[in-house]
Design a protein around this motif. Structure first.
Motif, PDB file in Angstrom:
ATOM      1  N   UNK A 171       0.765  -1.317   0.101  1.00  0.00           N
ATOM      2  CA  UNK A 171       0.005   0.112   0.113  1.00  0.00           C
ATOM      3  C   UNK A 171       0.868   1.204  -0.067  1.00  0.00           C
ATOM      4  N   UNK A 172       1.922   1.279   0.974  1.00  0.00           N
ATOM      5  CA  UNK A 172       2.685   2.398   0.840  1.00  0.00           C
ATOM      6  C   UNK A 172       3.336   2.796  -0.218  1.00  0.00           C
ATOM      7  N   UNK A 173       4.211   1.815  -0.838  1.00  0.00           N
ATOM      8  CA  UNK A 173       4.811   1.987  -1.959  1.00  0.00           C
ATOM      9  C   UNK A 173       3.988   2.251  -3.242  1.00  0.00           C
ATOM     10  N   UNK A 174       2.990   1.757  -3.243  1.00  0.00           N
ATOM     11  CA  UNK A 174       2.020   2.228  -4.533  1.00  0.00           C
ATOM     12  C   UNK A 174       1.264   3.561  -4.260  1.00  0.00           C
ATOM     13  N   UNK A 175       1.074   3.767  -3.161  1.00  0.00           N
ATOM     14  CA  UNK A 175       0.608   4.980  -2.915  1.00  0.00           C
ATOM     15  C   UNK A 175       1.547   6.203  -3.423  1.00  0.00           C
ATOM     16  N   UNK A 176       2.778   6.133  -2.685  1.00  0.00           N
ATOM     17  CA  UNK A 176       3.948   6.944  -3.204  1.00  0.00           C
ATOM     18  C   UNK A 176       4.226   6.794  -4.652  1.00  0.00           C
ATOM     19  N   UNK A 177       4.309   5.887  -5.242  1.00  0.00           N
ATOM     20  CA  UNK A 177       4.404   5.801  -6.734  1.00  0.00           C
ATOM     21  C   UNK A 177       3.339   6.533  -7.443  1.00  0.00           C
ATOM     22  N   UNK A 178       1.809   6.537  -7.037  1.00  0.00           N
ATOM     23  CA  UNK A 178       0.955   7.128  -7.682  1.00  0.00           C
ATOM     24  C   UNK A 178       1.103   8.522  -7.448  1.00  0.00           C
ATOM     25  N   UNK A 179       1.486   8.985  -6.072  1.00  0.00           N
ATOM     26  CA  UNK A 179       1.604  10.282  -6.053  1.00  0.00           C
ATOM     27  C   UNK A 179       2.545  11.095  -6.968  1.00  0.00           C
ATOM     28  N   UNK A 180       3.588  10.247  -7.194  1.00  0.00           N
ATOM     29  CA  UNK A 180       4.590  10.985  -8.100  1.00  0.00           C
ATOM     30  C   UNK A 180       4.021  10.818  -9.505  1.00  0.00           C
ATOM     31  N   UNK A 181       3.327   9.853  -9.886  1.00  0.00           N
ATOM     32  CA  UNK A 181       2.654   9.823 -11.327  1.00  0.00           C
ATOM     33  C   UNK A 181       1.686  10.779 -11.516  1.00  0.00           C
ATOM     34  N   UNK A 182       0.941  11.206 -10.217  1.00  0.00           N
ATOM     35  CA  UNK A 182      -0.227  12.348 -10.389  1.00  0.00           C
ATOM     36  C   UNK A 182       0.470  13.459 -10.671  1.00  0.00           C
ATOM     37  N   UNK A 183       1.844  13.878  -9.809  1.00  0.00           N
ATOM     38  CA  UNK A 183       2.654  15.066 -10.221  1.00  0.00           C
ATOM     39  C   UNK A 183       2.947  15.293 -11.767  1.00  0.00           C
ATOM     40  N   UNK A 184       3.347  14.168 -12.313  1.00  0.00           N
ATOM     41  CA  UNK A 184       3.639  14.324 -13.794  1.00  0.00           C
ATOM     42  C   UNK A 184       2.504  14.602 -14.665  1.00  0.00           C
ATOM     43  N   UNK A 185       1.280  13.814 -14.301  1.00  0.00           N
ATOM     44  CA  UNK A 185       0.156  14.094 -15.008  1.00  0.00           C
ATOM     45  C   UNK A 185      -0.363  15.398 -15.097  1.00  0.00           C
ATOM     46  N   UNK A 186      -0.366  15.790 -13.512  1.00  0.00           N
ATOM     47  CA  UNK A 186      -0.771  17.472 -13.572  1.00  0.00           C
ATOM     48  C   UNK A 186       0.148  18.434 -14.475  1.00  0.00           C
ATOM     49  N   UNK A 187       1.219  17.994 -14.477  1.00  0.00           N
ATOM     50  CA  UNK A 187       2.044  18.769 -15.331  1.00  0.00           C
ATOM     51  C   UNK A 187       1.586  18.909 -16.631  1.00  0.00           C
ATOM     52  N   UNK A 188       1.332  17.649 -17.407  1.00  0.00           N
ATOM     53  CA  UNK A 188       0.705  17.615 -18.703  1.00  0.00           C
ATOM     54  C   UNK A 188      -0.639  18.514 -18.624  1.00  0.00           C
ATOM     55  N   UNK A 189      -1.253  18.384 -17.702  1.00  0.00           N
ATOM     56  CA  UNK A 189      -2.838  18.694 -17.876  1.00  0.00           C
ATOM     57  C   UNK A 189      -2.295  20.697 -17.880  1.00  0.00           C
ATOM     58  N   UNK A 190      -1.391  20.977 -17.317  1.00  0.00           N
ATOM     59  CA  UNK A 190      -1.268  22.525 -17.008  1.00  0.00           C
ATOM     60  C   UNK A 190      -0.748  22.947 -18.527  1.00  0.00           C
ATOM     61  N   UNK A 191       0.104  22.152 -19.329  1.00  0.00           N
ATOM     62  CA  UNK A 191       0.553  22.040 -20.424  1.00  0.00           C
ATOM     63  C   UNK A 191      -0.633  22.460 -21.621  1.00  0.00           C
ATOM     64  N   UNK A 192      -1.737  21.706 -21.314  1.00  0.00           N
ATOM     65  CA  UNK A 192      -2.969  21.980 -22.192  1.00  0.00           C
ATOM     66  C   UNK A 192      -3.750  23.060 -21.557  1.00  0.00           C
ATOM     67  N   UNK A 193      -3.317  23.567 -20.735  1.00  0.00           N
ATOM     68  CA  UNK A 193      -3.939  24.750 -20.332  1.00  0.00           C
ATOM     69  C   UNK A 193      -5.556  24.488 -19.285  1.00  0.00           C
ATOM     70  N   UNK A 194      -5.492  23.091 -18.782  1.00  0.00           N
ATOM     71  CA  UNK A 194      -6.110  22.609 -17.743  1.00  0.00           C
ATOM     72  C   UNK A 194      -5.495  22.521 -16.639  1.00  0.00           C
ATOM     73  N   UNK A 195      -6.376  23.356 -15.568  1.00  0.00           N
ATOM     74  CA  UNK A 195      -5.634  23.746 -14.266  1.00  0.00           C
ATOM     75  C   UNK A 195      -6.527  23.641 -13.100  1.00  0.00           C
ATOM     76  N   UNK A 196      -7.894  23.189 -13.385  1.00  0.00           N
ATOM     77  CA  UNK A 196      -8.857  23.125 -12.335  1.00  0.00           C
ATOM     78  C   UNK A 196      -9.542  21.788 -12.494  1.00  0.00           C
ATOM     79  N   UNK A 197     -10.197  21.470 -11.362  1.00  0.00           N
ATOM     80  CA  UNK A 197     -11.025  20.141 -11.351  1.00  0.00           C
ATOM     81  C   UNK A 197     -12.213  20.189 -12.180  1.00  0.00           C
ATOM     82  N   UNK A 198     -12.836  21.576 -12.213  1.00  0.00           N
ATOM     83  CA  UNK A 198     -14.145  21.860 -12.824  1.00  0.00           C
ATOM     84  C   UNK A 198     -13.812  21.477 -14.296  1.00  0.00           C
TER      85      UNK A 198
END
Length: 280
Positions: free
Chosen positions: A243-270
């Motif tokens: 659980x901990x290892x997978x959560x940490x890995x998911x947190x890192x992946x989330x960071x990279x995916x958010x960076x891609x979203x901002x590259x596309x101009x998507x910055x909010x949950x809405x």
């Protein structure tokens, strides 16, 4: 995680005096190729859970609503207002609780939780971690033990679910939940709340599997499994069906995916809600 004694819960509180060391900015991330900015393709980050890493049992309060009558309506109005506010915040301002579970099987009706973990992340930095083994009250099937490394011996002295779940909910309070294949983790957590007589807090949930399917190109990765994405983005933690290892890995992946979203101009949950099955 190896356990040498009866202590199985570890919490790093997201406070000034109990902040996870190191931190992690999003940094320079490989941006998706061959895509254009669009508000019609969506994805949502997944919740990840952190593994227990120490020998400290932590007292946790039960998160529940003791309201009836008009108070219920007031609470619902307040919840909707808070959800609306979070939806307008930019990703860097949102606190995410990335969760992960290990279980004895694949269905909440036929299996039990053996480990829970959560990592709180804001602005790309880890704010705290929660993790614990959970005594499921049933034997761990041999195939699951081979997959996770979690054995009946490891769980013998672990606390049961009613002693762990309130602390996890308290830890994630006020956060947007993130999970890789969120229906699995959230389904088990909702069933666990019902079993323990706790109200489900009705988190806003992001699924990193669905988000990755929107953002990743087939020539980059063959699939959107956590291990595949963690390897592509060079996550600091390798997922290991703990659980901990997978959560940490998911947190890192989330960071990279958010960076891609901002590259596309998507910055909010809405802005993400237009994408199917990403935000729930």
């Amino acid at each position: 995680m190896s356990v040498g004694g009866p202590t199985v819960v570890c919490v790093t509180r997201p406070s000034g005096t109990a902040r996870a060391t190191g931190g992690y900015q999003y940094g320079a991330v490989p941006l998706a190729r061959g895509k254009t900015a669009s508000a019609e393709a969506a994805a949502s980050p997944k919740l990840a859970l952190v593994e227990s890493a120490g020998a400290q049992v932590v007292e946790a309060k039960v998160l529940g609503l003791e309201a009836a009558g008009p108070q219920v309506a007031e609470l619902e109005v307040g919840r909707q207002a808070a959800e609306s506010e979070v939806g307008r915040l930019e990703f860097a301002e949102i606190e995410f609780a990335v969760i992960d579970l290990e279980t004895t099987g694949w269905s909440p009706g036929a299996a039990a939780i053996t480990e829970v973990a959560a990592v709180r992340v804001r602005g790309g930095r880890r704010q705290g971690e929660f993790a614990s083994l959970v005594n499921p009250g049933v034997p761990v099937p041999p195939g699951i033990e081979d997959l996770t490394g979690i054995s009946d011996w490891m769980l013998a002295a672990a606390p049961k679910l009613p002693a762990v779940l309130p602390g996890l909910l308290d830890f994630a309070d006020g956060c947007v939940l993130v999970a890789h294949n969120a229906p699995f983790d959230v389904g088990f957590l909702r069933a666990a709340c019902a079993e323990c007589g706790l109200a489900w807090p009705r988190f806003t949930v992001l699924d990193t599997v669905m988000l990755a399917r929107q953002l990743m190109n087939p020539d980059e990765v063959p699939d959107c499994k956590l291990g595949t994405l963690a390897g592509f983005f060079k996550a600091r933690t390798t997922p290991s069906h703990r659980a901990l290892a997978d959560a940490r890995a998911t947190a890192d992946v989330l960071g990279w995916l958010i960076r891609r979203l901002t590259h596309y101009g998507i910055r909010t949950l809405d802005e993400l809600r237009a994408w199917p099955d990403v935000v729930a």
